[in-house]
Design a protein around this motif. Structure first.
Motif, PDB file in Angstrom:
ATOM      1  N   VAL A 198      36.812  27.707  46.647  1.00 21.30           N
ATOM      2  CA  VAL A 198      36.542  26.264  46.677  1.00 21.30           C
ATOM      3  C   VAL A 198      37.764  25.572  47.281  1.00 21.30           C
ATOM      4  O   VAL A 198      38.884  25.759  46.793  1.00 21.30           O
ATOM      5  CB  VAL A 198      36.269  25.742  45.240  1.00 21.30           C
TER       6      VAL A 198
ATOM      7  N   ALA B 189      38.987  22.685  47.207  1.00 27.02           N
ATOM      8  CA  ALA B 189      39.767  21.739  46.402  1.00 27.02           C
ATOM      9  C   ALA B 189      40.637  22.428  45.345  1.00 27.02           C
ATOM     10  O   ALA B 189      41.456  21.771  44.701  1.00 27.02           O
ATOM     11  CB  ALA B 189      38.817  20.753  45.727  1.00 27.02           C
ATOM     12  N   LEU B 190      40.459  23.727  45.154  1.00 33.52           N
ATOM     13  CA  LEU B 190      41.218  24.436  44.118  1.00 33.52           C
ATOM     14  C   LEU B 190      42.311  25.298  44.738  1.00 33.52           C
ATOM     15  O   LEU B 190      42.135  25.851  45.830  1.00 33.52           O
ATOM     16  CB  LEU B 190      40.297  25.347  43.296  1.00 33.52           C
TER      17      LEU B 190
ATOM     18  N   GLU C 266      44.231  28.225  40.414  1.00 32.76           N
ATOM     19  CA  GLU C 266      43.098  27.637  39.689  1.00 32.76           C
ATOM     20  C   GLU C 266      41.851  28.524  39.785  1.00 32.76           C
ATOM     21  O   GLU C 266      41.080  28.611  38.831  1.00 32.76           O
ATOM     22  CB  GLU C 266      42.817  26.226  40.223  1.00 32.76           C
ATOM     23  N   HIS C 267      41.685  29.182  40.934  1.00 26.22           N
ATOM     24  CA  HIS C 267      40.566  30.129  41.057  1.00 26.22           C
ATOM     25  C   HIS C 267      40.718  31.279  40.059  1.00 26.22           C
ATOM     26  O   HIS C 267      39.788  31.632  39.338  1.00 26.22           O
ATOM     27  CB  HIS C 267      40.509  30.709  42.468  1.00 26.22           C
TER      28      HIS C 267
ATOM     29  N   ALA D 140      40.282  30.202  36.473  1.00 29.36           N
ATOM     30  CA  ALA D 140      38.875  29.936  36.133  1.00 29.36           C
ATOM     31  C   ALA D 140      38.166  31.238  35.764  1.00 29.36           C
ATOM     32  O   ALA D 140      37.453  31.317  34.759  1.00 29.36           O
ATOM     33  CB  ALA D 140      38.177  29.250  37.299  1.00 29.36           C
ATOM     34  N   ILE D 141      38.393  32.273  36.579  1.00 34.14           N
ATOM     35  CA  ILE D 141      37.781  33.587  36.298  1.00 34.14           C
ATOM     36  C   ILE D 141      38.292  34.121  34.958  1.00 34.14           C
ATOM     37  O   ILE D 141      37.521  34.587  34.115  1.00 34.14           O
ATOM     38  CB  ILE D 141      38.126  34.594  37.437  1.00 34.14           C
TER      39      ILE D 141
ATOM     40  N   ARG E  83      39.464  32.495  32.423  1.00 34.55           N
ATOM     41  CA  ARG E  83      38.991  31.704  31.279  1.00 34.55           C
ATOM     42  C   ARG E  83      37.534  32.027  30.945  1.00 34.55           C
ATOM     43  O   ARG E  83      37.189  32.253  29.784  1.00 34.55           O
ATOM     44  CB  ARG E  83      39.141  30.223  31.586  1.00 34.55           C
ATOM     45  N   VAL E  84      36.696  32.090  31.982  1.00 32.13           N
ATOM     46  CA  VAL E  84      35.263  32.334  31.738  1.00 32.13           C
ATOM     47  C   VAL E  84      35.038  33.744  31.174  1.00 32.13           C
ATOM     48  O   VAL E  84      34.243  33.922  30.250  1.00 32.13           O
ATOM     49  CB  VAL E  84      34.453  32.125  33.041  1.00 32.13           C
ATOM     50  N   PHE E  85      35.741  34.716  31.727  1.00 31.28           N
ATOM     51  CA  PHE E  85      35.484  36.102  31.311  1.00 31.28           C
ATOM     52  C   PHE E  85      36.507  36.604  30.284  1.00 31.28           C
ATOM     53  O   PHE E  85      36.595  37.803  30.039  1.00 31.28           O
ATOM     54  CB  PHE E  85      35.412  37.020  32.533  1.00 31.28           C
ATOM     55  N   ARG E  86      37.266  35.671  29.731  1.00 29.11           N
ATOM     56  CA  ARG E  86      38.204  35.964  28.648  1.00 29.11           C
ATOM     57  C   ARG E  86      39.113  37.152  28.976  1.00 29.11           C
ATOM     58  O   ARG E  86      39.112  38.189  28.304  1.00 29.11           O
ATOM     59  CB  ARG E  86      37.443  36.222  27.348  1.00 29.11           C
TER      60      ARG E  86
ATOM     61  N   MET F  31      40.515  37.708  42.575  1.00 28.06           N
ATOM     62  CA  MET F  31      39.482  37.312  41.598  1.00 28.06           C
ATOM     63  C   MET F  31      38.834  38.549  40.993  1.00 28.06           C
ATOM     64  O   MET F  31      38.521  38.591  39.803  1.00 28.06           O
ATOM     65  CB  MET F  31      38.428  36.422  42.259  1.00 28.06           C
TER      66      MET F  31
END
Lengths: 99, 238
Positions: free
Chosen positions: B94, B96-97, B101-102, B105-106, B108-111, B148
């Motif tokens: 993305v 804007a990130l 931040e990418h 994000a990964i 955080r979502v997948f712990r 990622m």
């Protein structure tokens, strides 16, 4: 539907990504409302306001797909449609406040 | 010897775009702990096959199976929750990130709380963390995208052209990243046309040609395949 709710909950955990779609929703909705005012509809009816918000949310979703951001969202397990509530939250609030 | 069952499989997929037939019968299998490479000229359907696998393109016919189950109208987000990750040639990031931040994000979502720091070390991403995708070179972008995957540690990873537009300096890091994932048991599928890089990391070669796919076996066996050498590599003998 459960998938969409799951997606919205996942996006809630990502403030930076979420804020991008909140801002885009606000800008596009504001643009439509301004354009409406210039075209002689400064105070649209409730149905027209709802229609404008729906179009703004659709534009944000299509724009995210055009930018191929749906790949990143998909990799996070987030459906692109989960963007919609976030694009609509501020416009809906402003419409309620200034109705 | 028993053949390991594939994690993700595309079976006999066909696809037309308008009047143009891109695929007539395309198949591949993603097997745990190994790298399957889709090799072929531009326009032979490599990317289409990967996009069919993740549900971004609906095939006109053929099947997609995940863990032996036939998928119907699946999406990337459905598969991502099952451990699949797709790294596109373009657009996986993305604008804007930042890279950080990418990755966060990964994580955080997948712990995967340790995922970012571990990946930064593995792929030497320190210098890239605060940059946005538009500020990255081709190779840096591919490293960030692969980052990622290293944060996520997927069970199945599909990468469209991992070495395309990558400077020679960045290629070993990408190959190393792919090996880290397969050694952790991931089923990896890559596409591309650069034989040197692709063959260096692959365990099985699938040749896409004239809308079909041919399983050639290991890179060494593929290099001995007469038709492949003649039509793709443009050489015989030696």
């Amino acid at each position: 539907m459960p998938t969409l709710i799951q997606s919205v909950l996942l996006l809630l955990r990502l403030p930076r990504l979420r804020s991008i779609y909140v801002l885009r929703g606000l800008l596009i909705w504001g643009g439509f409302r301004l354009a409406g005012a210039f075209l002689g509809i400064p105070n649209p009816s409730l149905v027209e306001r709802t229609f404008i918000m729906g179009v703004a949310a659709t534009v944000v979703i299509l724009d995210a797909r055009r930018r191929e951001e749906d790949v990143f969202l998909g990799n996070l397990g987030i459906s692109t449609y989960a963007i919609a509530p976030f694009t609509l939250c501020l416009p809906a609030l402003l419409e309620v406040l200034f109705l | 010897m028993k053949t390991p069952s594939p994690l993700l499989e595309v079976d006999g997929a066909g696809k037309r775009f308008g009047r143009r037939t891109i695929l007539r019968a395309g198949s591949f299998r993603a097997v745990e702990g190994s790298v399957t490479a889709l090799v072929g000229r531009n326009g032979t359907g490599k990317s289409t096959l990967l996009r069919i696998a993740i549900g971004r393109v609906r095939p006109d016919y053929g099947r997609v199976l995940f863990r032996g189950r036939v998928l119907k109208r699946h999406t990337l987000s459905d598969l991502a929750r099952e451990g699949v990750l797709f790294l596109a040639q373009t657009g996986a990031l993305v604008q804007a990130l930042t890279v950080r931040e990418h990755l966060e994000a990964i994580a955080r979502v997948f712990r995967e709380p340790q995922g970012v720091s571990r990946t930064v070390g593995e792929l030497k991403l320190e210098q890239l963390l605060d940059r946005r995708p538009s500020e990255l070179s081709g190779g840096e972008r591919r490293r960030a995208i692969l980052g990622m995957a290293l944060v996520r540690r997927p069970s199945c990873l599909l990468i469209d052209e991992p070495f395309s537009g990558v400077e020679p300096l960045d290629r070993p890091a990408i190959a190393r990243g792919i090996r880290v994932l397969t050694s952790a048991g991931a089923a990896v599928v890559i596409s591309g046309h650069d034989v040197n890089d692709i063959f260096g990391v692959s365990d099985q070669i699938v040749w896409t040609t004239a809308g079909t796919t041919q399983f050639l076996g290991s890179p060494d066996v593929a290099l001995e395949h007469r038709q492949f050498r003649l039509e793709y590599l443009g050489q015989l003998g030696g």
